[in-house]
Design an enzyme around this catalytic site. Sequence first.
Site, short mmCIF file in Angstrom:
data_model
loop_
_atom_site.label_atom_id
_atom_site.label_comp_id
_atom_site.label_asym_id
_atom_site.label_seq_id
_atom_site.Cartn_x
_atom_site.Cartn_y
_atom_site.Cartn_z
N SER A 208 -9.78 2.13 2.78
CA SER A 208 -8.88 2.85 1.92
C SER A 208 -7.89 1.95 1.16
O SER A 208 -7.36 2.37 0.12
CB SER A 208 -8.06 3.85 2.75
OG SER A 208 -7.26 3.19 3.70
N LYS B 91 0.86 -1.20 0.00
CA LYS B 91 0.00 0.00 0.00
C LYS B 91 0.89 1.24 0.00
O LYS B 91 1.90 1.28 0.73
CB LYS B 91 -0.89 -0.01 1.24
CG LYS B 91 -1.87 1.15 1.33
CD LYS B 91 -2.76 1.06 2.57
CE LYS B 91 -3.81 2.15 2.58
NZ LYS B 91 -4.68 2.10 3.77
N SER C 258 -10.18 -0.15 6.99
CA SER C 258 -9.57 -0.06 5.66
C SER C 258 -8.90 -1.31 5.15
O SER C 258 -8.45 -1.33 4.00
CB SER C 258 -8.54 1.07 5.64
OG SER C 258 -9.19 2.27 5.37
N1 GLN Z 1 -13.25 4.54 5.97
C1 GLN Z 1 -12.65 4.98 7.18
C2 GLN Z 1 -12.22 6.42 7.07
O1 GLN Z 1 -12.39 6.99 6.04
C3 GLN Z 1 -11.52 4.08 7.56
C4 GLN Z 1 -10.27 4.41 6.88
C5 GLN Z 1 -9.14 3.56 7.34
O2 GLN Z 1 -9.32 2.58 8.04
N2 GLN Z 1 -7.95 4.00 6.98
O3 GLN Z 1 -11.75 6.98 8.01
#
Ligand code: GLN
Length: 474
Positions: free
Chosen positions: A150, A72, A174
């Site tokens: 994400s 990532k 995410s």
């Molecule tokens: N969707 C969540 C956010 O936008 C989680 C993101 C994540 O876990 N990095 O904060």
Amino acid sequence: MKSKSLKETIKSLEAKKISIKELNDEYIKNIKEKNNLNIFIHFDEQKIIDQVNKLEIDNSNKKLKGIPIAIKDLFCTKDMPTTAASKILENFNPTYESFVTQNLLDDGAVFVGKTNCDEFAMGSANNTSYFGNTINPLSNDDEPLAPGGSSGGSAAAVAADLCLGATGTDTGGSIRQPASFCGVVGIKPTYGLCSRWGITAFASSLDQAGVFTNNVEDASILLESISGFDSRDSTSANVNIPNYSKNLNSDISGKTVGIPNEYSIEGTPEEISQIWEDAIKYIESKGAKIKKISLPHTKYALPTYYIIAPAEASSNLARYDGVKYGFRADEINSLDEMYENTRGKGFGKEVKRRILIGTYVLSAGYYDAYYLKAQKVRKLIANDFNDAFKDCDFIVTPTAPSAAFPLSASQDDPIKMYLNDIFTVPASLAGLPGISIPFGKDKNNLPLGIQILGKHFDEQQVFNAAYCLEKSYE
Ligand code: GLN
């Protein structure tokens, strides 16, 4: 022929049925063929060839020698740029390697590239990336689907067969949500199990590294590699890392499984309730005891997360000011203007929204009402889990409230997007380990996911339960 299993591929490499070069050549070919999915922010064929050539003449034993892994683009890598999918870091070349990626390199992994994600990991559909949306490989031709976020690029990379495993980060879901959307396995371990050193910070009290793979056993192998204590991260836990893959055991007879009442949420699609029920029935048929439990503060988890995460983000992202590194706006006449224009032009809309929310909830006058209150509620949420785990060994829930949705629907309504995290955020706030495994399909034949949560540092139990459930369809 290459196998989709990391474990089997290790065996084939060891038995010299395939060479490291042959294996990686196939993955390079796949990556190029699937270029249209926009899975990689950074892909450089020559860099893969260089890594392979070094490993081909390396005689030492390494656990992951030659295995293609995608990273990532939130993990700092010395030999590849690291952008966090943001314009502000577009040309950033870290001078150091993250703890997690260093561990993988030490074990002989080949990095095939850096995967697309939401900008600074803020999002649930991969649609906040400065580099454009990753397309879910399970999309059909006329309807491109979101890969989740994400870590959407990493989940998609595994699903599209562009690597045998990928790293992700999970702050509020995410890893688990994109795993569910792409039909792969994704584990977020206990907060503190993997050092955050070298991971671009979003919300430091929640950020946690983890992995995506095609199956549970492979996830257990990769997690062993990336875990461990590191004094450069003050929240890194000094615990023994068990040999998860060796201890993998699908026998869950006699275990007690918690089923939280509060996860039956009105409006959840019928198919999701159905796969949840099917998973519970299967687990029961394998000799585990089912216990209804209550996690009464669940309904506060989402608002709590969306105060704490932006608060920490607003502080963490203060460093991107155009002074030391990253993007700097031109046409500036004063220091203030440099800060303003750099941040104004360098960050995307969602990141700015979080910075604004975070700054607001931390400001004098609102700190007690929002930030402090959210911290207290976070403790109550963690206490709910502690109480529940007195009577059960693990907890089973759906991973996400829907299957992958069309990219066109990955809308401009931030609240709707935040609702994606409804089942994943509580465990994040409590710092607990959670895995998502593919389980069943929706009416459009898209994969759905089941989430298994465990006690702190009880990843082994989480893996074992997932391994058991996986056998229902293998
Ligand atoms: N969707 C969540 C956010 O936008 C989680 C993101 C994540 O876990 N990095 O904060």
